[in-house]
Every structure is written in structure tokens, then in C-alpha cells.
Design a protein around this motif. Sequence first.
Motif, PDB file in Angstrom:
ATOM      1  N   ASP A  75      33.402  33.140  33.851  1.00 20.83           N
ATOM      2  CA  ASP A  75      33.784  32.265  35.629  1.00 20.83           C
ATOM      3  C   ASP A  75      32.523  32.254  36.662  1.00 20.83           C
ATOM      4  O   ASP A  75      33.149  31.501  37.373  1.00 20.83           O
ATOM      5  CB  ASP A  75      33.918  33.931  36.336  1.00 20.83           C
ATOM      6  CG  ASP A  75      35.052  34.264  35.394  1.00 20.83           C
ATOM      7  OD1 ASP A  75      35.989  34.047  34.988  1.00 20.83           O
ATOM      8  OD2 ASP A  75      35.709  35.318  35.846  1.00 20.83           O
ATOM      9  N   THR A  76      31.617  32.216  36.566  1.00 16.70           N
ATOM     10  CA  THR A  76      30.302  32.180  37.336  1.00 16.70           C
ATOM     11  C   THR A  76      28.805  31.363  36.724  1.00 16.70           C
ATOM     12  O   THR A  76      29.094  31.441  35.077  1.00 16.70           O
ATOM     13  CB  THR A  76      29.751  32.984  38.509  1.00 16.70           C
ATOM     14  OG1 THR A  76      29.372  33.979  37.121  1.00 16.70           O
ATOM     15  CG2 THR A  76      30.679  33.563  38.937  1.00 16.70           C
ATOM     16  N   TYR A  77      28.165  31.061  37.120  1.00 20.21           N
ATOM     17  CA  TYR A  77      27.415  29.724  36.498  1.00 20.21           C
ATOM     18  C   TYR A  77      26.239  31.114  36.354  1.00 20.21           C
ATOM     19  O   TYR A  77      25.185  32.107  37.468  1.00 20.21           O
ATOM     20  CB  TYR A  77      26.519  28.676  37.394  1.00 20.21           C
ATOM     21  CG  TYR A  77      25.343  28.806  37.310  1.00 20.21           C
ATOM     22  CD1 TYR A  77      24.923  28.180  36.656  1.00 20.21           C
ATOM     23  CD2 TYR A  77      24.352  29.102  37.849  1.00 20.21           C
ATOM     24  CE1 TYR A  77      23.283  27.688  35.743  1.00 20.21           C
ATOM     25  CE2 TYR A  77      22.604  28.860  37.891  1.00 20.21           C
ATOM     26  CZ  TYR A  77      22.560  28.011  37.639  1.00 20.21           C
ATOM     27  OH  TYR A  77      20.726  28.329  36.748  1.00 20.21           O
ATOM     28  N   PRO A 111      26.669  36.263  37.105  1.00 20.80           N
ATOM     29  CA  PRO A 111      25.866  36.423  38.818  1.00 20.80           C
ATOM     30  C   PRO A 111      24.801  36.494  39.120  1.00 20.80           C
ATOM     31  O   PRO A 111      24.479  37.291  40.262  1.00 20.80           O
ATOM     32  CB  PRO A 111      27.183  37.665  39.174  1.00 20.80           C
ATOM     33  CG  PRO A 111      27.707  38.484  37.462  1.00 20.80           C
ATOM     34  CD  PRO A 111      27.116  36.874  37.072  1.00 20.80           C
TER      35      PRO A 111
END
Length: 179
Positions: free
Chosen positions: A82-84, A87
Motif C-alpha cells: 500500500d505504501t512506499y 511504512p
Amino acid sequence: QLCRYVYDRQKQTKKKLSNRVLLSKVLNVKCKGNPGTTSYRLCAVMKHLGKSAYRGHYVAEVMDWQTGEWLEFDDESVSILDTYPGPSFLNTRKRDREETGKSPGKKGSQDAYNMYYVSEAFLGECAAGAYSRQKSEWKVTLKIEAERINKYNTLTGLCCDDARLAIRRKRRRRGLLSL
């Protein structure tokens, strides 16, 4: 590559270091003889999960060069992140804190083992090449689709002709149609 394993002289064994490390999305490197800098973008992170130098599990987080999506490869399992790239890699710059209004807390990765950076110029060339390949593949796909439609129409016409001929033969046999 980060040196995550060191030799502990007192215990006479290897141990894993667990310092947190912030990973930059982009590295700007000055090269000798070059007036400017070359930018490199993070495209993969190999992580070692586990507290010991003798056991643990390796996981890779990799960026798809064409879409920019981050994927996690964990043995046979592949998932979209979902994130780069996770987290734990968020930057803790003051500007980021002001934008989000949140305190950064403890950020950084304790598990990052290898980081792989690729020249942004090379990524641009790859993206352009992928676009031109997709464009030519699209043309081929359209051509094949047109051929399929043409064959379908031809076969449909032949089937209709066969059906008309069959009806005419039936009528002739019954004497309903004059010769």
C-alpha cells in the motif's frame, strides 16, 4: 549493502545489528569530472527478518519499473504494498512532520539488508521503451481482432447461406418451389 552482521569477540559469535536506517527514495550523487549530480531511485530492498545472524527469513520489496507500484516477494507469495516500500521507510524531515501534523516517532528500517538504486535516466529509457512496446503490441492486437471479426462475419455468412440452401432443398423436395 549494509553491514548488519558483526563478530562479537566476547561471545565469539556473529550477531545482527538492529540500528534503524532511513532509506532515501532518491540518491543524488556527484561524479568526478561531471559538473552536476546523477539521481538514482530506490527500486528494491532486501530485508532480513529475524533477530539472529544465524536464522531468519529474507523478503524482497521491489518496484515495478513500468507502474511504480511496490511489490513484496515472500517465498511463493507476492503482494502489492500500500505504501512506499513500507511504512518503516518514511522520512522524518521537519517539512514532512509539518505537512502531516504527526510526530515521526521511531522511523527507519531495522531489517533492510541490501538496497538497490537505479539511475533515473535509465528508468526513463525503460519506461519509454515499455510504452513503445505496448503501442506496437496494441497495433498487433487490433490487427488480430480485425482478422477475427472478418473470419466471424465470413463464417456467419456461410452458415446463413447453408441455412438458406437447406430451406430451399426442403421446399423443392416437398414440391413447394417450382424449378
